[in-house]
Design a protein around this motif. Structure first.
Motif, short mmCIF file in Angstrom:
data_model
loop_
_atom_site.label_atom_id
_atom_site.label_comp_id
_atom_site.label_asym_id
_atom_site.label_seq_id
_atom_site.Cartn_x
_atom_site.Cartn_y
_atom_site.Cartn_z
N GLU A 17 0.38 6.16 -19.19
CA GLU A 17 1.35 5.33 -18.46
C GLU A 17 1.60 5.86 -17.06
OE1 GLU A 17 3.63 7.94 -21.47
OE2 GLU A 17 1.80 6.72 -21.39
N ARG A 18 1.58 7.20 -16.88
CA ARG A 18 1.76 7.75 -15.53
C ARG A 18 0.52 7.48 -14.69
NH1 ARG A 18 1.87 13.81 -13.09
NH2 ARG A 18 2.72 13.23 -11.05
N ALA A 19 -0.66 7.61 -15.29
CA ALA A 19 -1.90 7.30 -14.57
C ALA A 19 -1.89 5.86 -14.09
CB ALA A 19 -3.10 7.57 -15.46
N ASP A 20 -1.48 4.93 -14.95
CA ASP A 20 -1.39 3.52 -14.56
C ASP A 20 -0.41 3.33 -13.42
OD1 ASP A 20 -3.24 2.42 -16.34
OD2 ASP A 20 -1.78 2.24 -17.94
N ARG A 21 0.74 3.98 -13.52
CA ARG A 21 1.77 3.84 -12.48
C ARG A 21 1.27 4.35 -11.13
NH1 ARG A 21 5.26 6.22 -15.09
NH2 ARG A 21 5.36 8.25 -14.08
N LEU A 22 0.59 5.48 -11.13
CA LEU A 22 0.07 6.02 -9.88
C LEU A 22 -1.06 5.15 -9.33
CD1 LEU A 22 0.04 9.84 -10.74
CD2 LEU A 22 1.62 8.63 -9.21
N ALA A 23 -1.90 4.62 -10.20
CA ALA A 23 -2.97 3.71 -9.75
C ALA A 23 -2.37 2.48 -9.07
CB ALA A 23 -3.85 3.30 -10.93
N ARG A 24 -1.30 1.95 -9.64
CA ARG A 24 -0.64 0.78 -9.02
C ARG A 24 -0.02 1.16 -7.68
NH1 ARG A 24 1.02 -0.07 -14.46
NH2 ARG A 24 3.07 0.86 -14.01
N ALA A 25 0.54 2.35 -7.59
CA ALA A 25 1.16 2.78 -6.33
C ALA A 25 0.11 2.96 -5.23
CB ALA A 25 1.93 4.09 -6.55
N LEU A 26 -1.05 3.49 -5.59
CA LEU A 26 -2.13 3.62 -4.62
C LEU A 26 -2.62 2.25 -4.17
CD1 LEU A 26 -4.05 6.50 -6.40
CD2 LEU A 26 -3.16 6.62 -4.07
N ALA A 27 -2.76 1.32 -5.11
CA ALA A 27 -3.19 -0.03 -4.76
C ALA A 27 -2.18 -0.71 -3.86
CB ALA A 27 -3.41 -0.85 -6.03
N ALA A 28 -0.90 -0.47 -4.08
CA ALA A 28 0.14 -1.08 -3.26
C ALA A 28 0.05 -0.59 -1.82
CB ALA A 28 1.52 -0.78 -3.84
N TRP A 29 -0.21 0.71 -1.62
CA TRP A 29 -0.35 1.24 -0.27
C TRP A 29 -1.56 0.63 0.43
CZ3 TRP A 29 -3.94 5.03 1.89
CH2 TRP A 29 -3.56 5.48 3.15
N LEU A 30 -2.66 0.49 -0.28
CA LEU A 30 -3.87 -0.08 0.30
C LEU A 30 -3.68 -1.57 0.61
CD1 LEU A 30 -6.34 1.71 -2.11
CD2 LEU A 30 -6.24 2.09 0.37
N ARG A 31 -3.12 -2.31 -0.33
CA ARG A 31 -2.88 -3.75 -0.09
C ARG A 31 -1.91 -3.96 1.06
NH1 ARG A 31 -1.85 -4.00 -5.57
NH2 ARG A 31 0.32 -4.49 -5.06
N GLY A 32 -0.98 -3.03 1.23
CA GLY A 32 0.02 -3.16 2.29
C GLY A 32 -0.47 -2.75 3.66
N GLY A 33 -1.77 -2.44 3.77
CA GLY A 33 -2.32 -2.14 5.08
C GLY A 33 -2.05 -0.72 5.53
N GLY A 34 -2.09 0.23 4.61
CA GLY A 34 -1.76 1.61 4.92
C GLY A 34 -2.47 2.17 6.14
N THR A 35 -3.76 1.84 6.34
CA THR A 35 -4.48 2.34 7.50
C THR A 35 -5.09 1.19 8.32
OG1 THR A 35 -6.57 2.65 6.30
CG2 THR A 35 -5.03 4.51 6.33
N GLN A 36 -4.46 0.04 8.30
CA GLN A 36 -5.02 -1.12 9.01
C GLN A 36 -4.46 -1.23 10.42
OE1 GLN A 36 -4.30 -5.02 7.26
NE2 GLN A 36 -6.31 -5.72 7.91
N ARG A 37 -5.32 -1.57 11.37
CA ARG A 37 -4.91 -1.82 12.74
C ARG A 37 -4.53 -3.29 12.93
NH1 ARG A 37 -8.75 0.46 17.25
NH2 ARG A 37 -9.68 -1.61 16.91
#
Length: 366
Positions: A17-37
């Protein structure tokens, strides 16, 4: 009991369950444009003060593969579309250069493969014919620069720049095995010769002798050092080929490479950049993309290395987390570690495989 097993026993495990939670958090950062110009391009990383690195075509290709398999809200879809447009604009104008910050026009075939697969994957997801056309154009460029026999050179020119030292990325060919993913995608998109080129890549490697007492892969000719990052790319390509085309010999070689990589695990649970072909890790400095790749490969190949539990714990504890989002710190021990986009994509998939959803299709791999 091995030292790795002892370390695994002493390290608190990461429950699914923690692995799933962290995977979702990483996906949220990427979907939110974490390194997008603002122009849509994705960059390699974000510094602690928020500054972004150079726009990176390869990583923009990776993020399109990621977006192709995510559920996106309206704003996330806009970010994905902007990234796709930026990349397609470059291909359509004939600009295949892979490091705009260098200004030397260098073209790395590995990067073109990641761009190809990203454009075709996201183009299929959205039904965007322009993206599919750009992806096919990138695939044809790739085919034009792959040899009909022997190992390919990593640069489109066929030689490394004068005055530069040989490295896995400018002289080696092992990592180019991951190109089979783009070539299989291109075959599905109707690009003539793509499937045959993929098969040649794999056969060339499988025909090489596999030494019994040294690294089963060479990442840079005439070097005692093996890039663990590139070795993992090689194993990923072989796993893709077996998964997509049912080639047991490819899987067997992927297992040998992955098992050797795990033999290089550091006592702290992570992995470093290079290892000696016969003498173990060449440094004690952890590199998070290799850590995530090693975990992901172990799960994909159904391996249970002694240090797996400690590796997953090390990865989980090496994230920058905030507001239900997370990013991988590339070198957590650095004084000012940056938040890395490709490591975050690798880690998201690795943690997902450690969670409840323990499956990944060959075309989803980033």
């Amino acid at each position: 009991m091995s030292s790795h097993q002892a370390l695994a026993d002493q390290t608190s495990q990461v429950p699914p369950e923690r692995a799933d939670r962290l995977a979702r958090a990483l996906a949220a950062w990427l979907r939110g444009g974490g390194t997008q110009r603002a122009d849509g391009a994705y960059c390699g990383w974000q510094a602690p003060d928020g500054r972004l690195s150079y726009p990176y075509p390869e990583i923009t290709g990776y993020i399109l593969t990621f977006f192709a398999h995510e559920t996106l809200d309206a704003s996330e879809r806009q970010r994905a579309d902007a990234a796709a447009s930026w990349l397609a604009d470059r291909i359509d104008s004939g600009d295949y250069s892979c490091r705009p910050d260098h200004g030397d026009g260098g073209v790395f075939l590995f990067d073109i493969g990641m761009i190809t697969h990203g454009l075709l994957s996201y183009g299929r997801r959205t039904g965007d014919q322009r993206l599919l056309s750009s992806g096919r154009a990138a695939a044809r460029f790739l085919l034009d620069h792959l040899p009909t026999r022997g190992h390919p050179h990593p640069l489109a020119t066929g030689r490394r720049p004068e005055g530069t030292e040989p490295t896995w990325s400018n002289s080696g060919s092992a990592h180019l095995l991951k190109l089979v993913q783009a070539l299989i995608s291109a075959d599905g998109a109707g690009v003539t010769g793509a499937a045959q080129a993929a098969e040649r890549l794999v056969d060339t490697v499988l025909d090489d002798p596999c030494p019994p007492s040294a690294a089963p892969v060479t990442t840079c000719p005439d070097s005692d050092l093996v890039s663990l990052h590139a070795a993992c790319y090689a194993a990923e390509g072989l796993w893709i080929w077996d998964t997509a085309r049912r080639r047991p010999q490819a899987r067997e070689r992927a297992v040998r490479i992955t098992e050797w990589v795990w033999q290089q695990q550091l006592t702290g649970g992570g992995f470093t950049t290079y290892a000696h072909r016969t003498g173990g890790p060449a440094s004690d400095r952890m590199q998070s993309d290799v850590l995530a790749q090693a975990i992901r490969l172990a799960k994909l190949l159904d391996l249970r290395p002694d240090g797996l539990g400690s590796a997953v714990s090390t990865l989980a504890n090496s994230l920058h987390t905030y507001d239900d989002k997370a990013a991988v710190l590339y070198r957590p021990q650095a004084a000012e570690p940056h938040r890395n986009s490709w490591s975050s994509m690798f880690a998201g998939q690795a943690l997902r495989l450690c969670g409840a959803e323990a499956a990944l299709a060959w075309h989803e791999l980033v």
